[in-house]
Design a protein around this motif. Structure first.
Motif, mmCIF file in Angstrom:
data_model
loop_
_atom_site.group_PDB
_atom_site.id
_atom_site.type_symbol
_atom_site.label_atom_id
_atom_site.label_comp_id
_atom_site.label_asym_id
_atom_site.label_seq_id
_atom_site.Cartn_x
_atom_site.Cartn_y
_atom_site.Cartn_z
ATOM 1 N N LEU A 254 -15.312 25.379 -14.791
ATOM 2 C CA LEU A 254 -15.026 24.828 -15.938
ATOM 3 C C LEU A 254 -14.293 23.728 -15.028
ATOM 4 O O LEU A 254 -14.636 21.674 -14.917
ATOM 5 C CB LEU A 254 -14.345 25.256 -16.773
ATOM 6 N N PHE A 255 -13.341 23.894 -14.220
ATOM 7 C CA PHE A 255 -13.048 22.635 -13.169
ATOM 8 C C PHE A 255 -13.739 21.765 -11.925
ATOM 9 O O PHE A 255 -13.736 21.174 -11.401
ATOM 10 C CB PHE A 255 -11.804 22.732 -12.543
ATOM 11 N N VAL A 256 -14.915 23.210 -11.653
ATOM 12 C CA VAL A 256 -16.130 22.440 -11.157
ATOM 13 C C VAL A 256 -16.767 21.612 -11.507
ATOM 14 O O VAL A 256 -16.636 19.918 -11.152
ATOM 15 C CB VAL A 256 -16.893 23.740 -10.497
ATOM 16 N N PHE A 257 -16.778 21.564 -12.799
ATOM 17 C CA PHE A 257 -17.724 21.596 -13.438
ATOM 18 C C PHE A 257 -16.624 19.156 -13.668
ATOM 19 O O PHE A 257 -17.423 18.159 -13.443
ATOM 20 C CB PHE A 257 -18.041 21.286 -15.108
ATOM 21 N N ILE A 258 -15.155 19.875 -13.889
ATOM 22 C CA ILE A 258 -14.550 18.000 -14.038
ATOM 23 C C ILE A 258 -14.727 17.304 -12.693
ATOM 24 O O ILE A 258 -14.549 16.037 -12.557
ATOM 25 C CB ILE A 258 -13.278 18.600 -15.072
ATOM 26 N N ARG A 259 -14.657 18.116 -11.447
ATOM 27 C CA ARG A 259 -14.362 18.052 -10.390
ATOM 28 C C ARG A 259 -15.222 16.341 -10.613
ATOM 29 O O ARG A 259 -15.605 15.922 -9.653
ATOM 30 C CB ARG A 259 -14.288 18.664 -9.659
ATOM 31 N N MET A 260 -16.602 17.273 -10.356
ATOM 32 C CA MET A 260 -18.288 16.423 -9.536
ATOM 33 C C MET A 260 -18.397 15.176 -10.972
ATOM 34 O O MET A 260 -18.427 14.086 -10.349
ATOM 35 C CB MET A 260 -19.018 17.214 -10.659
ATOM 36 N N VAL A 261 -17.500 14.897 -12.367
ATOM 37 C CA VAL A 261 -17.607 14.345 -12.712
ATOM 38 C C VAL A 261 -16.422 12.411 -12.469
ATOM 39 O O VAL A 261 -16.748 12.100 -12.780
ATOM 40 C CB VAL A 261 -16.940 14.328 -14.184
#
Length: 330
Positions: A254-261
């Protein structure tokens, strides 16, 4: 306790001429090593001629910070390793407070001193300041430094405290714990590998401390300038590696996805600032992250229950939206 001060060097003769004298002068009782990452200048000849009391470890290739230190430290017998950049000026009595902390606290695995800027000696340095922390998305920040905002040192952060990560500019670690954690991750090459190392040590139940009574001055950018696109690439990619390796499964992804955004937003900002090379560096970082993801997933192991390590603070929200510029404002 025996101390090894290990300076990793690559084509750094000019830096050694400036900074090595203070290390030699003020590191009595420790053995100073220069670990050379296959320099192409005459760094080693300079050290041999001017500081014959130092020990030299000659490495066969430039494996970056991680591989260079891993190869060098495996050859040493001392109890405490201090990983010290070749662009650091140390001060009188800098070792005593660090050694005292290790002697008096068995739980302490890693220690850093207070790190001030060599160019502006009354201000904190970007790389570590007075102790490093992580927000909930894995963004690093420091007592005395939020993003590029450096505070003036008014002794406001002179109390020793537990921290999340110690700066790779000057990181002291117990020898057994360095090897117990699995050493530095060589897939990082350079940048944020010290955060990963500290995170793994914390998950094993060990403590990381900043001891501001010990003080050094750091030039910064001695090997790779702060605004070099390669540094952007390494920081963005390696920060994602940290999340995959050190957060529980569902939270990690989840945090990787947010970070990529957020990385995409950072890339757009670079374009708006007419820095296309940094935009491209972020794209390359994401590509490299995906290519290395299977390898990083295999490295996931150990205790994921101790998650007090990453704070619930969103440093991005605090800094860019709420305009908070000091650690004490968080």
């Amino acid at each position: 306790m025996e101390i090894a001060v290990v300076i990793l060097n690559w084509n750094g003769k000019k830096l050694l001429k400036t900074f090595l004298p203070s290390v030699v002068k003020y590191s009595q009782g420790a053995q100073v090593y220069v670990a050379d990452n296959a320099s192409q200048d005459d760094s080693i000849a300079y050290v041999e001629e001017n500081f014959p009391q130092l020990k030299i470890i000659q490495l066969q290739e430039n494996g970056g910070y991680s591989k260079g230190y891993n190869q060098a430290l495996q050859q040493l017998k001392e109890d405490i390793f201090i990983l010290l950049n070749n662009d650091v000026e140390v001060t009188e009595n800098w070792l005593a407070p660090i050694l005292s902390k290790f002697k008096n606290s068995a739980e302490t695995a890693i220690v850093q001193p207070k790190i001030l800027s060599y160019q502006h000696k009354n201000h904190f340095d970007y790389a570590g300041a007075s102790g490093g922390f992580l927000d909930s998305l894995g963004y690093p920040y420091c007592r005395g430094r939020l993003f590029n905002e450096l505070e003036e040192d008014q002794e406001q952060y002179d109390n020793p405290i537990k921290i999340s990560w110690a700066s790779g500019a000057c990181l002291a670690i117990r020898k057994p714990i360095f090897f117990e954690t699995g050493m530095l991750d060589e897939d990082y090459f350079a940048h944020q590998e010290e955060i990963d190392l500290c995170w793994r040590a914390s998950r094993l139940g060990y403590e990381i401390w900043v001891i501001p009574e010990s003080k050094i001055y750091h030039l910064g950018g001695g090997t790779l300038h702060a605004m070099h696109p390669q540094k952007t690439f390494l920081n963005f990619r390696n920060s994602l590696f940290n999340l995959v390796k050190n957060l529980p499964g569902t939270k990690a992804f989840l945090f990787v996805f947010i970070r990529m955004v957020l990385d995409a937003i950072a890339g757009i900002k670079f374009l708006a600032e007419r820095k296309p090379k940094h935009f491209i560096a972020i794209l390359k970082a994401h590509k490299s992250f995906y290519l290395n993801l299977p390898k990083m997933l295999k490295k996931r192991k150990g205790n994921y229950n101790n998650q007090k390590y990453a704070s619930l603070t969103s440093i991005v929200w605090q800094y860019f939206i709420l305009k908070r510029r000091k650690y004490t404002d968080l």
